[in-house]
Design an enzyme around this catalytic site. Structure first.
Site, PDB file in Angstrom:
ATOM      1  N   GLU A   1       7.027   9.540  -7.114  1.00  0.00           N
ATOM      2  CA  GLU A   1       7.417   8.194  -6.715  1.00  0.00           C
ATOM      3  C   GLU A   1       8.345   7.643  -7.783  1.00  0.00           C
ATOM      4  O   GLU A   1       8.152   7.903  -8.973  1.00  0.00           O
ATOM      5  CB  GLU A   1       6.198   7.278  -6.550  1.00  0.00           C
ATOM      6  CG  GLU A   1       6.588   5.864  -6.151  1.00  0.00           C
ATOM      7  CD  GLU A   1       5.392   5.001  -5.743  1.00  0.00           C
ATOM      8  OE1 GLU A   1       5.618   3.918  -5.183  1.00  0.00           O
ATOM      9  OE2 GLU A   1       4.253   5.413  -5.991  1.00  0.00           O
TER      10      GLU A   1
ATOM     11  N   CYS B   1       3.785   3.383  -2.912  1.00  0.00           N
ATOM     12  CA  CYS B   1       4.061   1.998  -2.528  1.00  0.00           C
ATOM     13  C   CYS B   1       5.535   1.747  -2.259  1.00  0.00           C
ATOM     14  O   CYS B   1       5.897   0.811  -1.544  1.00  0.00           O
ATOM     15  CB  CYS B   1       3.549   1.059  -3.611  1.00  0.00           C
ATOM     16  SG  CYS B   1       1.755   1.086  -3.810  1.00  0.00           S
TER      17      CYS B   1
ATOM     18  N   ASN C   1       1.308   4.703   3.753  1.00  0.00           N
ATOM     19  CA  ASN C   1       0.840   5.007   2.397  1.00  0.00           C
ATOM     20  C   ASN C   1      -0.587   4.490   2.214  1.00  0.00           C
ATOM     21  O   ASN C   1      -1.522   5.138   2.653  1.00  0.00           O
ATOM     22  CB  ASN C   1       1.784   4.397   1.360  1.00  0.00           C
ATOM     23  CG  ASN C   1       1.281   4.592  -0.059  1.00  0.00           C
ATOM     24  OD1 ASN C   1       0.868   5.686  -0.424  1.00  0.00           O
ATOM     25  ND2 ASN C   1       1.272   3.541  -0.862  1.00  0.00           N
ATOM     26  N   GLU C   2      -0.753   3.344   1.635  1.00  0.00           N
ATOM     27  CA  GLU C   2      -2.100   2.789   1.408  1.00  0.00           C
ATOM     28  C   GLU C   2      -2.360   1.665   2.401  1.00  0.00           C
ATOM     29  O   GLU C   2      -2.640   0.535   2.022  1.00  0.00           O
ATOM     30  CB  GLU C   2      -2.238   2.298  -0.033  1.00  0.00           C
ATOM     31  CG  GLU C   2      -2.321   3.429  -1.049  1.00  0.00           C
ATOM     32  CD  GLU C   2      -2.457   2.923  -2.477  1.00  0.00           C
ATOM     33  OE1 GLU C   2      -2.236   1.709  -2.708  1.00  0.00           O
ATOM     34  OE2 GLU C   2      -2.765   3.741  -3.366  1.00  0.00           O
TER      35      GLU C   2
END
Length: 660
Positions: A45, A238, A363-364
């Site tokens: 990332e 993120c 993602n989350e």
């Protein structure tokens, strides 16, 4: 006196218990579950200046003048104007350098790079620029400079470049550094009375990874290859979601610029020189399966807790363009040259498909229950729309969902069964937890439903309580936890720790696997833990238990196991039994490894991580303070089995390899 004697007896008794030999039985005859080639991998990332200023070899900051402040990263002098009608539709800005009006004045630019431009003596650097001369002829001088030099002149490398066309054209020259510096700068002088226009000003090492022009920084990419990863997850994280929809992974603003005001970098943007094509190519280079993660139409739910707020997330009925982006990405990766996006890939220099097998959606992200907002299946209703479209067109593609940002709790408990209902192939678990969590969750995966989707531990790290940074103790606890991955290889198919990279001058998050500055890098102990697992992975699980009852129990830091964690596997290719044992106690531990049905062996090869200072770590100044050490240990053999008797140092990780 009696109290003192009693206390001494208690201490001695405790010591004797801790020193009691731990016996472990390894069944070498019957092979267990296969260990997937994707078991140990990496997650990239763009956080901590991991891309621009890190892995991506570009040395010029804001090379196309597209940062919101168009000269951010540049110091302009003389007559410099920023224009917006340049040759590239998505990068329209450029600079125009004009005569300063006096022979003893200067017009030009200085670029600061990423915390300085790092160069090495004797190395070549490729300068390139798109330029035009409105009158058909102009010139510039390109220099590498040391501003605070005590030499007579600041420049230590220079080339002159004639701009000979009224139309935009690419020009290239090579600069050879005569010094090694971490904080050099790039300076450009106008060297004519005629104007010159400059766009996409770039400086790359010639000596890149795989010698690709304008490619990856060699030492950092090589460090990835040396990990022997099976899976490569990208581009986030993120960063996929963005703080809002406008800043998801498609524009040049980096959400990590402003996420933490206590680690704030107002010039942290993305050039996207490292994009999907480069990610796919890098995965191919390092021998890993690519795993792109795409936006599911939800911006970061941490930063946008109310999903009903207009404009925060994409409405279900408006997901069409996002789903089409996902379909296009798969076609870009796998389509033949007759398809629209397969042709784009071929035109970029890779006619063969990248053979993409996995795709992460979101993602989350998470859903809500009545006690926590009551907003309902915010994530899973979007995931289903993506799943339906992707499976219809690409039925063999393996889809990866998520159980959100937590390893347990209401949101995890809500999402885990829904992943099974949606029939995803794997789901992505994330956990950043303290020492006690890692010490007490050695059996995490032993009780998982074997009929459910497979597990991808996509982000995890030991965040020391009160000391959330790289240190030896945290790495050893990660090694202990990973024995649970290996023992449960029938359900755990992929794992990637996080984050991967960090610039020593520009980080937002710790701990990290690889640290670097402008010219140097070092591997952390956590990196070595990952490397040891990946290079001693084996092909099949072997049962390893400590005698207890009829079947024995796993060695996973349980009561009476003296802080030991262990797993075993068989490497068919090498014909070797591989046993991993981690001692998380602060005392030396004697062990006995009974290798059942293995005879005629006299020696085992060992690899050990061991260090006394729990807060110690490698560094730029001492990159090899803590490294794995190779050795041997004797093996006792009889007609039915072999046995290794050893003493594990406190807080250590040791691997045993025995030829079968």
């Amino acid at each position: 006196m009696k109290k003192r004697l009693l206390s001494l007896a208690v201490v001695m008794g405790t010591s004797l218990v801790a020193m009691a030999q731990m016996t472990m039985d390894v069944s070498t005859k019957k092979l267990g579950a296969p260990i997937q080639s994707t078991m140990y991998g990496i997650f990239f990332e763009d956080i901590n200046y991991a891309a621009d200023g890190g892995l991506y070899g570009e040395l010029v900051k804001n090379r196309s003048f597209e940062f919101p402040q168009h000269l951010m990263g540049w110091q302009a002098f003389g007559r410099v104007d920023v224009e917006d009608d340049g040759p590239f539709e998505r990068c329209p800005h450029y600079v125009e350098l004009s005569d300063p009006g006096h022979r003893d004045r200067r017009t030009g630019l200085v670029n600061e790079g990423y915390f300085g431009i790092g160069v090495k003596k004797g190395e070549n650097y490729r300068f390139s620029v798109w330029a035009k001369a409105p009158k058909g002829n102009s010139a510039i001088r390109i220099q590498l400079i040391q501003e605070n030099s005590m030499d007579e002149q600041q420049e230590f490398a220079e080339q002159k470049l004639n701009i000979t066309s009224k139309e935009w054209k690419k020009y290239t020259v090579t600069l050879t550094a005569t010094k090694t510096l971490k904080h050099a700068k790039l300076r450009i002088f106008l060297n004519s009375v005629n104007k010159v226009c400059l766009e996409h000003v770039s400086l790359f090492p010639v000596n890149t990874y795989k010698n690709r022009e304008n490619g990856m920084r060699r030492d950092l990419a090589q460090a990835l290859e040396d990990l022997h990863p099976g899976i490569f997850r990208f581009p986030g994280g993120c960063i996929v979601e963005g703080t809002d929809l406008a800043t998801r992974y498609q524009l040049n603003q980096n959400r990590w610029e402003h996420t933490f005001d206590f680690r704030y970098y107002p010039d942290y943007y993305q050039s996207y020189g490292l994009g999907f094509f480069e990610f796919f190519q890098l995965a191919e280079d390092i021998g890993a399966e690519p795993l792109p993660v795409i936006s599911c139409g939800l911006s970061c739910q941490f930063q946008n807790p109310d999903p009903t707020k207009p404009g925060v997330h994409v409405a279900l009925d408006d997901l069409g363009p996002y789903i089409q982006d996902a379909l296009d990405l798969v076609e870009f990766a796998n389509g033949d040259v007759t398809t629209k996006w397969g042709k784009v890939r071929a035109d970029m220099g890779h006619p063969e498909p990248f053979n993409l097998k996995f795709l992460g959606v979101g993602n989350e992200q998470w859903d809500y229950d009545e006690q926590h907002g009551g907003y309902g299946p915010v994530f899973t209703e979007r995931l289903k729309k993506f799943s339906d479209a992707l499976r219809k067109k690409y039925p063999t593609l393996k889809l990866i969902g998520t159980t959100g940002p937590n390893s347990e709790g209401w949101d995890f408990d809500l999402l885990q069964p829904r992943m099974k209902e949606l029939k995803v192939d794997l789901y992505d678990e994330h956990y950043y937890r303290d020492e006690q969590w890692f010490l007490t969750h050695g059996l995490r995966y032993d009780s998982y439903d074997r009929k459910g989707p497979k597990v991808f531990a996509g982000e995890y790290a030991c965040h020391g309580k009160g000391k959330k940074w790289n240190h030896y103790e945290a790495a050893i606890l990660e090694a202990a936890h990973m024995t649970g991955f290996e023992r449960n290889a029938d359900i755990v198919y992929m794992t990637t720790p996080a984050p991967l990279f960090a610039h020593v001058d520009g980080w937002q998050w710790r701990p990290d696997q690889i640290w670097y500055d402008q010219t140097q890098m070092f591997h952390t102990v956590s990196y070595y833990v990952q490397q040891l697992y990946a290079t001693n992975k084996g092909t099949h699980v072997l049962s390893l238990t400590t005698p207890a009852g009829k079947k024995g129990v796993p060695v996973a830091g349980q009561e009476g196991q003296n802080g030991l964690f262990a797993s075993a596997c068989y490497d068919k290719e090498a014909g070797e039994v591989v046993v991993k044992v981690v001692n998380t106690s602060k005392q030396m531990q004697p062990i006995r490894l009974n290798l059942k049905d293995l005879t005629g062996v006299t020696t085992a090869q060992t690899i050990t991580l061991n260090h006394a200072g729990m807060d110690d770590e490698n560094s730029i100044a001492h990159p090899e303070l803590i490294t794995p050490q190779r050795g041997t240990v004797a093996v006792e053999a009889d007609k039915k089995q072999s046995a290794i008797l050893d003493h594990l140092p406190p807080m250590s990780f040791r691997i045993y390899r025995v030829k079968k």
